[in-house]
Scaffold this motif. Structure first.
Motif, mmCIF file in Angstrom:
data_model
loop_
_atom_site.group_PDB
_atom_site.id
_atom_site.type_symbol
_atom_site.label_atom_id
_atom_site.label_comp_id
_atom_site.label_asym_id
_atom_site.label_seq_id
_atom_site.Cartn_x
_atom_site.Cartn_y
_atom_site.Cartn_z
ATOM 1 N N UNK A 64 0.810 -1.220 0.000
ATOM 2 C CA UNK A 64 0.000 0.000 0.000
ATOM 3 C C UNK A 64 0.849 1.278 0.000
ATOM 4 N N UNK A 65 2.099 1.204 0.451
ATOM 5 C CA UNK A 65 2.967 2.380 0.490
ATOM 6 C C UNK A 65 3.516 2.768 -0.879
ATOM 7 N N UNK A 66 3.394 1.888 -1.872
ATOM 8 C CA UNK A 66 3.939 2.156 -3.204
ATOM 9 C C UNK A 66 3.043 3.165 -3.909
ATOM 10 N N UNK A 67 3.619 4.270 -4.334
ATOM 11 C CA UNK A 67 2.841 5.347 -4.968
ATOM 12 C C UNK A 67 2.831 5.255 -6.494
ATOM 13 N N UNK A 68 3.944 4.865 -7.090
ATOM 14 C CA UNK A 68 4.046 4.777 -8.543
ATOM 15 C C UNK A 68 3.129 3.673 -9.067
ATOM 16 N N UNK A 69 2.278 4.008 -10.031
ATOM 17 C CA UNK A 69 1.265 3.078 -10.528
ATOM 18 C C UNK A 69 1.864 1.825 -11.146
ATOM 19 N N UNK A 70 2.865 1.979 -11.997
ATOM 20 C CA UNK A 70 3.468 0.812 -12.652
ATOM 21 C C UNK A 70 4.156 -0.095 -11.633
ATOM 22 N N UNK A 71 4.860 0.504 -10.692
ATOM 23 C CA UNK A 71 5.518 -0.278 -9.645
ATOM 24 C C UNK A 71 4.482 -1.039 -8.840
ATOM 25 N N UNK A 72 3.387 -0.384 -8.501
ATOM 26 C CA UNK A 72 2.326 -1.033 -7.728
ATOM 27 C C UNK A 72 1.709 -2.181 -8.533
ATOM 28 N N UNK A 73 1.479 -1.980 -9.826
ATOM 29 C CA UNK A 73 0.925 -3.052 -10.674
ATOM 30 C C UNK A 73 1.865 -4.253 -10.696
ATOM 31 N N UNK A 74 3.154 -4.000 -10.879
ATOM 32 C CA UNK A 74 4.134 -5.086 -10.869
ATOM 33 C C UNK A 74 4.124 -5.794 -9.514
ATOM 34 N N UNK A 86 1.168 -12.192 -6.147
ATOM 35 C CA UNK A 86 0.435 -13.404 -6.552
ATOM 36 C C UNK A 86 1.412 -14.485 -6.993
ATOM 37 N N UNK A 87 2.381 -14.111 -7.815
ATOM 38 C CA UNK A 87 3.387 -15.068 -8.284
ATOM 39 C C UNK A 87 4.249 -15.570 -7.137
ATOM 40 N N UNK A 88 4.616 -14.678 -6.227
ATOM 41 C CA UNK A 88 5.405 -15.073 -5.055
ATOM 42 C C UNK A 88 4.634 -16.101 -4.231
ATOM 43 N N UNK A 89 3.364 -15.835 -4.006
ATOM 44 C CA UNK A 89 2.557 -16.750 -3.199
ATOM 45 C C UNK A 89 2.468 -18.133 -3.830
ATOM 46 N N UNK A 90 2.424 -18.195 -5.149
ATOM 47 C CA UNK A 90 2.282 -19.505 -5.795
ATOM 48 C C UNK A 90 3.611 -20.192 -6.107
ATOM 49 N N UNK A 91 4.710 -19.439 -6.160
ATOM 50 C CA UNK A 91 5.997 -20.032 -6.546
ATOM 51 C C UNK A 91 7.071 -20.017 -5.469
ATOM 52 N N UNK A 92 6.950 -19.149 -4.482
ATOM 53 C CA UNK A 92 8.052 -18.931 -3.554
ATOM 54 C C UNK A 92 7.697 -19.113 -2.083
ATOM 55 N N UNK A 137 7.516 -11.914 -15.426
ATOM 56 C CA UNK A 137 7.069 -12.520 -14.170
ATOM 57 C C UNK A 137 8.162 -12.443 -13.101
ATOM 58 N N UNK A 138 9.406 -12.662 -13.508
ATOM 59 C CA UNK A 138 10.521 -12.524 -12.563
ATOM 60 C C UNK A 138 10.623 -11.070 -12.107
ATOM 61 N N UNK A 139 10.445 -10.128 -13.030
ATOM 62 C CA UNK A 139 10.469 -8.704 -12.676
ATOM 63 C C UNK A 139 9.361 -8.375 -11.681
ATOM 64 N N UNK A 140 8.193 -8.950 -11.883
ATOM 65 C CA UNK A 140 7.083 -8.704 -10.967
ATOM 66 C C UNK A 140 7.373 -9.280 -9.579
ATOM 67 N N UNK A 141 7.892 -10.499 -9.525
ATOM 68 C CA UNK A 141 8.261 -11.089 -8.231
ATOM 69 C C UNK A 141 9.318 -10.229 -7.558
#
Length: 145
Positions: free
Chosen positions: A29-39, A45-51, A115-119
């Motif tokens: 919630x502290x992330x302000x930049x929209x693209x960063x928040x989307x990633x 989600x990817x972290x929860x399923x893979x890591x 996906x790696x960038x998002x994680x």
């Protein structure tokens, strides 16, 4: 009437718990930049399923078996190495926050660079970290180095 009261109680409890979880260390919630928040949202989600099965949802790892990611000096000091470990896995001994670990990490060849960038955007922006966006083009470069 009892059923309605019970349902209302359950809804209120769930709402209260979800508000509390937004304040947790794994919150984005502290992330302000929209693209960063989307990633970061996709990364969570990817972290929860893979890591998280090994590294845990809160990034604390498994004591002396699986290293933590939360506040992990090993992860934070080299983003390129982190990208390569996510994709290719690793074997051998490492030291994280002064503790030695020697557990193999399996490769994740199915994960795309985005996906790696998002994680990575997620794990580098939670648990007290604030590294900002890690883009797919950076990850592609990291993987080819």
């Amino acid at each position: 009437m009892k059923r309605l009261k019970l349902t209302l109680f359950v809804v209120l409890v769930v709402a209260a718990l979800s508000c509390e979880s937004e304040k947790s260390e794994s919150s984005i919630s502290h992330i302000k930049d929209t693209k960063t928040k989307q990633y970061a949202i996709e990364g969570k989600i990817l972290y929860q399923s893979n890591c998280s099965n090994c590294h845990q949802a809160d990034g604390t790892g498994l004591v002396k078996v699986i290293p933590p990611l939360a506040q992990a000096d090993y992860m934070l000091e080299d983003q390129a190495r982190t990208a390569r470990i996510i994709r290719y896995g690793m074997t051998g001994e490492i030291t994280v926050n002064g503790v030695e670990y020697n557990q193999n990490m399996p490769a994740n060849p199915q994960l795309t660079p985005i996906e790696i960038a998002q994680i990575m955007t997620y794990i580098f922006n939670v648990w007290g970290n604030n590294e900002g966006l890690i883009g797919a083009s950076s990850v592609e470069k990291f993987l080819n180095d």
